[in-house]
Design an enzyme around this catalytic site. Structure first.
Site, PDB file in Angstrom:
ATOM      1  N   ASN A  69      57.249  59.050 -33.435  1.00 34.31           N
ATOM      2  CA  ASN A  69      55.800  58.546 -33.662  1.00 34.31           C
ATOM      3  C   ASN A  69      55.117  59.458 -34.844  1.00 34.31           C
ATOM      4  OD1 ASN A  69      55.676  60.804 -32.230  1.00 34.31           O
ATOM      5  ND2 ASN A  69      54.436  60.216 -30.486  1.00 34.31           N
ATOM      6  N   TYR A 112      57.806  72.294 -26.833  1.00 38.69           N
ATOM      7  CA  TYR A 112      57.551  71.257 -25.840  1.00 38.69           C
ATOM      8  C   TYR A 112      58.093  71.705 -24.510  1.00 38.69           C
ATOM      9  CZ  TYR A 112      57.454  67.790 -29.662  1.00 38.69           C
ATOM     10  OH  TYR A 112      57.179  67.250 -30.792  1.00 38.69           O
ATOM     11  N   LYS A 144      56.913  64.677 -38.286  1.00 26.69           N
ATOM     12  CA  LYS A 144      58.306  64.654 -37.314  1.00 26.69           C
ATOM     13  C   LYS A 144      59.376  64.171 -38.323  1.00 26.69           C
ATOM     14  CE  LYS A 144      55.907  64.146 -32.940  1.00 26.69           C
ATOM     15  NZ  LYS A 144      55.951  63.483 -31.583  1.00 26.69           N
ATOM     16  N   HIS A 192      53.027  65.583 -34.818  1.00 28.44           N
ATOM     17  CA  HIS A 192      52.572  66.259 -33.764  1.00 28.44           C
ATOM     18  C   HIS A 192      51.357  66.979 -34.144  1.00 28.44           C
ATOM     19  CE1 HIS A 192      52.476  69.188 -30.432  1.00 28.44           C
ATOM     20  NE2 HIS A 192      52.071  70.152 -31.413  1.00 28.44           N
ATOM     21  N   GLU A 197      50.979  77.376 -30.579  1.00 26.14           N
ATOM     22  CA  GLU A 197      51.922  76.701 -31.409  1.00 26.14           C
ATOM     23  C   GLU A 197      51.949  77.144 -32.860  1.00 26.14           C
ATOM     24  OE1 GLU A 197      50.752  72.342 -31.024  1.00 26.14           O
ATOM     25  OE2 GLU A 197      51.583  72.767 -28.507  1.00 26.14           O
TER      26      GLU A 197
HETATM   27  P1  IDP Z   1      51.410  63.674 -28.255  1.00 25.53           P
HETATM   28  O1  IDP Z   1      52.441  64.113 -29.160  1.00 25.53           O
HETATM   29  O2  IDP Z   1      50.548  62.621 -28.417  1.00 25.53           O
HETATM   30  O3  IDP Z   1      50.731  65.236 -27.840  1.00 25.53           O
HETATM   31  P2  IDP Z   1      52.778  64.305 -25.571  1.00 25.53           P
HETATM   32  O4  IDP Z   1      52.713  63.340 -24.436  1.00 25.53           O
HETATM   33  O5  IDP Z   1      52.589  65.501 -25.757  1.00 25.53           O
HETATM   34  O6  IDP Z   1      52.494  63.224 -26.827  1.00 25.53           O
HETATM   35  O7  IDP Z   1      54.444  64.210 -25.751  1.00 25.53           O
HETATM   36  C1  IDP Z   1      55.086  64.938 -26.830  1.00 25.53           C
HETATM   37  C2  IDP Z   1      56.020  63.710 -27.594  1.00 25.53           C
HETATM   38  O8  IDP Z   1      56.877  63.495 -26.859  1.00 25.53           O
HETATM   39  C3  IDP Z   1      55.330  62.539 -28.111  1.00 25.53           C
HETATM   40  O9  IDP Z   1      54.754  62.506 -29.247  1.00 25.53           O
HETATM   41  C4  IDP Z   1      56.665  61.757 -28.200  1.00 25.53           C
HETATM   42  O10 IDP Z   1      57.258  61.956 -29.387  1.00 25.53           O
HETATM   43  C5  IDP Z   1      57.395  62.146 -26.884  1.00 25.53           C
HETATM   44  N1  IDP Z   1      56.791  61.227 -25.705  1.00 25.53           N
HETATM   45  C6  IDP Z   1      56.057  61.300 -25.074  1.00 25.53           C
HETATM   46  N2  IDP Z   1      56.084  60.487 -23.956  1.00 25.53           N
HETATM   47  C7  IDP Z   1      57.146  59.902 -24.173  1.00 25.53           C
HETATM   48  C8  IDP Z   1      57.681  58.626 -23.398  1.00 25.53           C
HETATM   49  O11 IDP Z   1      57.084  58.209 -22.549  1.00 25.53           O
HETATM   50  N3  IDP Z   1      58.918  57.966 -23.755  1.00 25.53           N
HETATM   51  C9  IDP Z   1      59.508  58.626 -24.880  1.00 25.53           C
HETATM   52  N4  IDP Z   1      59.090  59.945 -25.800  1.00 25.53           N
HETATM   53  C10 IDP Z   1      57.797  60.327 -25.190  1.00 25.53           C
HETATM   54 MG    MG Z   2      51.205  66.644 -27.068  1.00 26.49          MG
END
Ligand code: IDP
Ligand code: MG
Length: 139
Positions: free
Chosen positions: A113, A50, A10, A116, A127
């Site tokens: 974080n 997304y 990212k 992805h 994807e």
């Molecule tokens: P993942 O990346 O671990 O698969 P997902 O639930 O698919 O997690 O969420 C996609 C992305 O959205 C996350 O990696 C993060 O960047 C963001 N995200 C997910 N949940 C939250 C939240 O509760 N607050 C802020 N950002 C979030």
């Molecule tokens: Mg995800």
């Protein structure tokens, strides 16, 4: 063909100079890199990639973040590729991600974080096609 997944570093990972660190972890694990490119998300691509999150309260912040700079998109191949890469990434929330994982070692935010990774083989197919043309991937 062996199983494949779509990963991307990212914008925070690119800005922090962690691309080599992240790619190196998957290489050292023995996974095979079959596609690699740097690109910048458009709003259209973010909404497509997304799609499961577009209506969630965190989506506007997530969209702003993923559009904030270039990403490094990759396709990796190997046995149990989804489980393995998800384990190596660490949990989504920075406070839950275990030390030794990419997020556990480097992330200090849930949105920003670093990485992805597709969460199923079915999603990985979709994807990969969102980011790569077939001719851009190694045989
Ligand atoms: P993942 O990346 O671990 O698969 P997902 O639930 O698919 O997690 O969420 C996609 C992305 O959205 C996350 O990696 C993060 O960047 C963001 N995200 C997910 N949940 C939250 C939240 O509760 N607050 C802020 N950002 C979030
Ligand atoms: Mg995800």
């Amino acid at each position: 063909m062996a199983d494949r997944t779509l990963l991307f570093v990212k914008p925070d990972g690119v800005k922090r100079g962690l691309v080599g660190e992240i790619i190196g972890r998957f290489e050292r694990k023995g996974l095979r890199l079959v596609g690699l490119k740097m690109l910048t998300f458009t709003q259209e691509l973010a909404r497509k990639h997304y799609e499961e999150h577009v209506s969630k309260p965190f989506y506007p912040g997530l969209e702003e973040f993923v559009l904030s700079g270039p990403i490094v998109a990759m396709v990796w191949e190997g046995d149990d590729i989804i489980e393995l890469t998800r384990t190596m990434m660490g949990k989504t929330k920075h406070t839950d991600a275990a030390p030794g994982t990419i997020r556990g070692d480097f992330a200090f935010s849930t949105t920003e974080n670093l990485i992805h990774g597709s969460d199923s083989l079915e999603r990985a197919k979709i994807e990969i096609a969102n980011f790569f043309k077939p001719g851009e991937l190694a045989a």
